[in-house]
Design a protein around this motif. Structure first.
Motif, PDB file in Angstrom:
ATOM      1  N   THR A  57      62.751 -20.041  56.978  1.00  0.00           N
ATOM      2  CA  THR A  57      62.253 -21.020  58.115  1.00  0.00           C
ATOM      3  C   THR A  57      61.434 -22.351  57.487  1.00  0.00           C
ATOM      4  OG1 THR A  57      62.024 -19.503  59.927  1.00  0.00           O
ATOM      5  CG2 THR A  57      60.836 -21.457  60.217  1.00  0.00           C
ATOM      6  N   ILE A  58      61.888 -23.460  57.921  1.00  0.00           N
ATOM      7  CA  ILE A  58      61.189 -24.753  57.624  1.00  0.00           C
ATOM      8  C   ILE A  58      60.284 -24.989  58.746  1.00  0.00           C
ATOM      9  CG2 ILE A  58      61.269 -27.207  57.041  1.00  0.00           C
ATOM     10  CD1 ILE A  58      62.670 -25.499  54.905  1.00  0.00           C
ATOM     11  N   TYR A  59      59.000 -24.619  58.734  1.00  0.00           N
ATOM     12  CA  TYR A  59      57.934 -24.577  59.630  1.00  0.00           C
ATOM     13  C   TYR A  59      57.192 -25.957  60.032  1.00  0.00           C
ATOM     14  CZ  TYR A  59      57.798 -19.434  59.098  1.00  0.00           C
ATOM     15  OH  TYR A  59      58.202 -18.345  59.614  1.00  0.00           O
ATOM     16  N   ASP A  60      57.224 -26.674  59.235  1.00  0.00           N
ATOM     17  CA  ASP A  60      56.887 -28.104  59.610  1.00  0.00           C
ATOM     18  C   ASP A  60      57.957 -29.042  59.655  1.00  0.00           C
ATOM     19  OD1 ASP A  60      53.798 -27.722  59.879  1.00  0.00           O
ATOM     20  OD2 ASP A  60      54.366 -26.889  57.888  1.00  0.00           O
ATOM     21  N   ARG A  61      58.343 -29.574  60.701  1.00  0.00           N
ATOM     22  CA  ARG A  61      59.669 -30.341  61.091  1.00  0.00           C
ATOM     23  C   ARG A  61      59.199 -31.364  62.069  1.00  0.00           C
ATOM     24  NH1 ARG A  61      64.112 -26.006  62.259  1.00  0.00           N
ATOM     25  NH2 ARG A  61      62.551 -25.122  63.273  1.00  0.00           N
ATOM     26  N   PRO A  62      59.730 -32.880  61.610  1.00  0.00           N
ATOM     27  CA  PRO A  62      59.522 -33.851  62.633  1.00  0.00           C
ATOM     28  C   PRO A  62      60.228 -33.666  63.882  1.00  0.00           C
ATOM     29  CG  PRO A  62      61.048 -34.700  60.898  1.00  0.00           C
ATOM     30  CD  PRO A  62      60.552 -33.080  60.679  1.00  0.00           C
ATOM     31  N   GLU A  63      59.890 -34.500  64.918  1.00  0.00           N
ATOM     32  CA  GLU A  63      60.604 -34.230  66.209  1.00  0.00           C
ATOM     33  C   GLU A  63      62.074 -34.447  66.140  1.00  0.00           C
ATOM     34  OE1 GLU A  63      58.696 -36.292  69.228  1.00  0.00           O
ATOM     35  OE2 GLU A  63      56.769 -35.140  68.984  1.00  0.00           O
ATOM     36  N   GLN A  64      62.222 -35.503  65.183  1.00  0.00           N
ATOM     37  CA  GLN A  64      63.932 -35.648  64.933  1.00  0.00           C
ATOM     38  C   GLN A  64      64.063 -35.443  63.572  1.00  0.00           C
ATOM     39  OE1 GLN A  64      64.387 -39.817  66.422  1.00  0.00           O
ATOM     40  NE2 GLN A  64      64.714 -38.987  68.629  1.00  0.00           N
ATOM     41  N   ASP A  65      65.428 -35.032  63.469  1.00  0.00           N
ATOM     42  CA  ASP A  65      65.907 -34.832  62.082  1.00  0.00           C
ATOM     43  C   ASP A  65      65.908 -36.307  61.293  1.00  0.00           C
ATOM     44  OD1 ASP A  65      66.417 -32.350  62.447  1.00  0.00           O
ATOM     45  OD2 ASP A  65      68.645 -32.242  62.629  1.00  0.00           O
ATOM     46  N   VAL A  66      65.618 -36.012  59.785  1.00  0.00           N
ATOM     47  CA  VAL A  66      65.486 -37.266  59.051  1.00  0.00           C
ATOM     48  C   VAL A  66      67.171 -37.608  58.784  1.00  0.00           C
ATOM     49  CG1 VAL A  66      65.146 -37.936  56.606  1.00  0.00           C
ATOM     50  CG2 VAL A  66      63.579 -36.579  57.905  1.00  0.00           C
ATOM     51  N   PRO A  67      67.587 -38.818  58.880  1.00  0.00           N
ATOM     52  CA  PRO A  67      69.064 -39.111  58.716  1.00  0.00           C
ATOM     53  C   PRO A  67      69.450 -38.707  57.280  1.00  0.00           C
ATOM     54  CG  PRO A  67      67.799 -40.859  59.731  1.00  0.00           C
ATOM     55  CD  PRO A  67      66.701 -39.900  59.214  1.00  0.00           C
ATOM     56  N   ILE A  68      70.489 -38.182  57.179  1.00  0.00           N
ATOM     57  CA  ILE A  68      71.216 -37.847  55.869  1.00  0.00           C
ATOM     58  C   ILE A  68      72.208 -38.916  55.632  1.00  0.00           C
ATOM     59  CG2 ILE A  68      72.624 -36.392  54.551  1.00  0.00           C
ATOM     60  CD1 ILE A  68      71.233 -33.889  56.166  1.00  0.00           C
ATOM     61  N   TRP A  69      72.212 -39.770  54.530  1.00  0.00           N
ATOM     62  CA  TRP A  69      73.238 -40.707  54.019  1.00  0.00           C
ATOM     63  C   TRP A  69      73.652 -40.076  52.969  1.00  0.00           C
ATOM     64  CZ3 TRP A  69      70.551 -46.114  54.552  1.00  0.00           C
ATOM     65  CH2 TRP A  69      70.201 -46.382  55.878  1.00  0.00           C
ATOM     66  N   LEU A  70      75.048 -40.263  52.805  1.00  0.00           N
ATOM     67  CA  LEU A  70      75.749 -39.754  51.623  1.00  0.00           C
ATOM     68  C   LEU A  70      76.436 -40.493  50.771  1.00  0.00           C
ATOM     69  CD1 LEU A  70      77.527 -36.734  53.897  1.00  0.00           C
ATOM     70  CD2 LEU A  70      75.274 -36.502  52.636  1.00  0.00           C
ATOM     71  N   ALA A  71      76.326 -40.425  49.651  1.00  0.00           N
ATOM     72  CA  ALA A  71      76.731 -41.413  48.596  1.00  0.00           C
ATOM     73  C   ALA A  71      77.958 -41.135  48.056  1.00  0.00           C
ATOM     74  CB  ALA A  71      75.842 -41.427  47.292  1.00  0.00           C
ATOM     75  N   SER A  72      79.001 -42.143  47.642  1.00  0.00           N
ATOM     76  CA  SER A  72      80.332 -41.622  47.248  1.00  0.00           C
ATOM     77  C   SER A  72      80.958 -43.088  46.531  1.00  0.00           C
ATOM     78  CB  SER A  72      81.268 -41.088  48.165  1.00  0.00           C
ATOM     79  OG  SER A  72      81.659 -42.296  49.120  1.00  0.00           O
ATOM     80  N   SER A  73      81.847 -42.691  45.607  1.00  0.00           N
ATOM     81  CA  SER A  73      82.668 -43.760  45.038  1.00  0.00           C
ATOM     82  C   SER A  73      83.943 -43.559  44.911  1.00  0.00           C
ATOM     83  CB  SER A  73      82.168 -44.174  43.589  1.00  0.00           C
ATOM     84  OG  SER A  73      82.088 -42.973  42.819  1.00  0.00           O
ATOM     85  N   GLY A  74      84.594 -42.405  45.777  1.00  0.00           N
ATOM     86  CA  GLY A  74      85.767 -42.313  45.702  1.00  0.00           C
ATOM     87  C   GLY A  74      86.396 -41.725  46.991  1.00  0.00           C
ATOM     88  N   PRO A  75      87.460 -41.598  47.438  1.00  0.00           N
ATOM     89  CA  PRO A  75      88.021 -41.456  48.810  1.00  0.00           C
ATOM     90  C   PRO A  75      87.613 -40.093  49.368  1.00  0.00           C
ATOM     91  CG  PRO A  75      89.798 -41.239  46.890  1.00  0.00           C
ATOM     92  CD  PRO A  75      88.826 -41.536  46.455  1.00  0.00           C
ATOM     93  N   ALA A  76      87.688 -39.086  48.713  1.00  0.00           N
ATOM     94  CA  ALA A  76      87.519 -37.724  49.321  1.00  0.00           C
ATOM     95  C   ALA A  76      86.020 -37.680  49.630  1.00  0.00           C
ATOM     96  CB  ALA A  76      87.736 -36.649  48.437  1.00  0.00           C
ATOM     97  N   ALA A  77      85.102 -37.938  48.869  1.00  0.00           N
ATOM     98  CA  ALA A  77      83.702 -37.938  49.212  1.00  0.00           C
ATOM     99  C   ALA A  77      83.409 -39.072  50.185  1.00  0.00           C
ATOM    100  CB  ALA A  77      82.742 -38.272  47.934  1.00  0.00           C
ATOM    101  N   THR A  78      83.995 -40.149  50.269  1.00  0.00           N
ATOM    102  CA  THR A  78      83.622 -41.137  51.348  1.00  0.00           C
ATOM    103  C   THR A  78      84.306 -40.524  52.657  1.00  0.00           C
ATOM    104  OG1 THR A  78      83.939 -42.901  49.722  1.00  0.00           O
ATOM    105  CG2 THR A  78      84.061 -43.450  51.905  1.00  0.00           C
ATOM    106  N   ARG A  79      85.370 -40.034  52.991  1.00  0.00           N
ATOM    107  CA  ARG A  79      85.979 -39.356  53.965  1.00  0.00           C
ATOM    108  C   ARG A  79      84.629 -38.306  54.513  1.00  0.00           C
ATOM    109  NH1 ARG A  79      90.973 -39.932  51.422  1.00  0.00           N
ATOM    110  NH2 ARG A  79      90.636 -37.993  50.558  1.00  0.00           N
ATOM    111  N   PHE A  80      84.441 -37.466  53.464  1.00  0.00           N
ATOM    112  CA  PHE A  80      83.320 -36.666  53.847  1.00  0.00           C
ATOM    113  C   PHE A  80      82.188 -37.254  54.576  1.00  0.00           C
ATOM    114  CE2 PHE A  80      79.570 -33.954  52.534  1.00  0.00           C
ATOM    115  CZ  PHE A  80      79.558 -32.936  53.381  1.00  0.00           C
TER     116      PHE A  80
END
Length: 334
Positions: free
Chosen positions: A160-183
């Motif tokens: 359990t993560i006991y201390d969490r903000p009211e809204q999730d932190v946005p997750i930004w995903l990095a990529s430089s190729g097609p498969a990871a960019t589709r993800f």
């Protein structure tokens, strides 16, 4: 959907000690930047003059020293040095401290940060699989309690993560190729990539891939923050603007030249063999603000809405002041 234009500063922890880098982050806010993103490295790209402060600790100090800017990592690797659960805990804490201001930017990693710690660097297929699983686990920990997770690479037992903000932190995903960019299009709140590569990579591969990933997930690509690190060297003196790129000579090396190099001493040796024309080729090098903005506009035209500027020179204070006065207003006027 029309995304809001954001203009950010890349705080290069490979180049500056933590206290100096913190001063630049504060100056970025004072000079009108909207965000500050910090790289996360155990080892820098060069040994002499290199630095590597711990990104998550540094972000806590930056949040406490500023009032409005968005802060985050560009990018952190949640698969080797850090168990994904530790990343989830750290960014939940940051989100509690600085609500609405924190972004978790993640990528699949650099061998130079992991191999020195005894990691046997796997192939790209495994790294991508670990990355996908880490994203899933982090989100489950943020949205559940007593999470038991059995993955191919990571597991938790009633965690359990006991201390969490009211809204999730946005997750930004990095990529430089097609498969990871589709993800990133399927799973990311935002997408991170970097500038200075073949224009056709963006037009023919990456932009179609992010749209395809979003469409397959039933998402509107317009809801995804599109961030690009734009490598710039802007100075009224062209020689200074060119010479400033020397510290970042490793960016001018080909993938083949860098492959298997985990030692900053060796990376530095390879980079120092390059001419200044070679070290500058990944950067937009300009002395004229209108010309500079016109070159940057290429990335806005592609659809990026969050530009984070990476300046290579030692005098970051002057860069921030010049950019705040001469470049940011011109970009916003577009």
């Amino acid at each position: 959907m029309s995304r809001e234009l954001k203009l950010g500063y890349k705080a290069s922890n490979e180049q500056f000690p933590p206290q100096e880098l913190l001063r630049y982050g504060v100056l970025a806010e004072q000079n009108g930047f909207d965000s500050v993103f910090v790289s996360d490295h155990l080892q820098p790209w060069r040994h002499d003059g290199g630095h590597a402060p711990f990104a998550m600790t540094w972000l806590g100090a930056l949040g406490a020293s500023t009032e409005r800017i968005t802060i985050g990592t560009s990018v952190l690797t949640p698969t080797f040095r850090y168990h994904p659960a530790i990343v989830a805990q750290a960014f939940a804490t940051l989100g509690c401290l600085y609500p609405g201001r924190v972004v978790l930017g993640m990528g699949s990693g650099e061998s130079m940060n992991e191999v020195p710690l005894g990691v046997e660097w796997p192939d790209g297929k495994e790294r991508f699989a670990r990355f996908r699983e880490a994203v899933k686990l982090i989100r489950e920990l943020w949205n559940g309690e007593r999470v038991t997770f059995e993955g191919d690479f990571y597991s938790t037992d009633k965690a359990t993560i006991y201390d969490r903000p009211e809204q999730d932190v946005p997750i930004w995903l990095a990529s430089s190729g097609p498969a990871a960019t589709r993800f990133a299009g399927r799973q990311g709140d935002g997408w991170i990539t970097t500038s200075g590569k073949d224009p056709e990579l963006y037009t023919d591969t990456l932009m179609p891939a992010i749209a395809e990933g979003a469409e397959k997930a039933g998402r509107d690509v317009g809801d995804i923050d599109m961030m690009i690190e734009v490598k710039v060297s802007f100075d009224h003196d062209r020689d200074k603007a060119m010479d400033a790129t020397r510290f970042w000579g490793a960016l001018g090396l080909t993938a083949e030249q860098k492959s298997g190099v985990e030692d900053p001493v060796e990376m530095q040796r390879l980079a120092d063999d390059l001419s200044v024309e070679q070290t500058a080729k990944r950067f937009i090098v300009s002395t004229d603000p209108d010309e500079h903005v016109e070159k940057i506009k290429t990335y806005l035209d592609l659809g990026f809405n969050h530009l984070v500027f990476h300046a290579p020179g030692p005098d970051q204070a002057t860069f921030l002041e010049l950019y705040g006065k001469e470049i940011l207003p011109r970009l916003r006027a577009l």
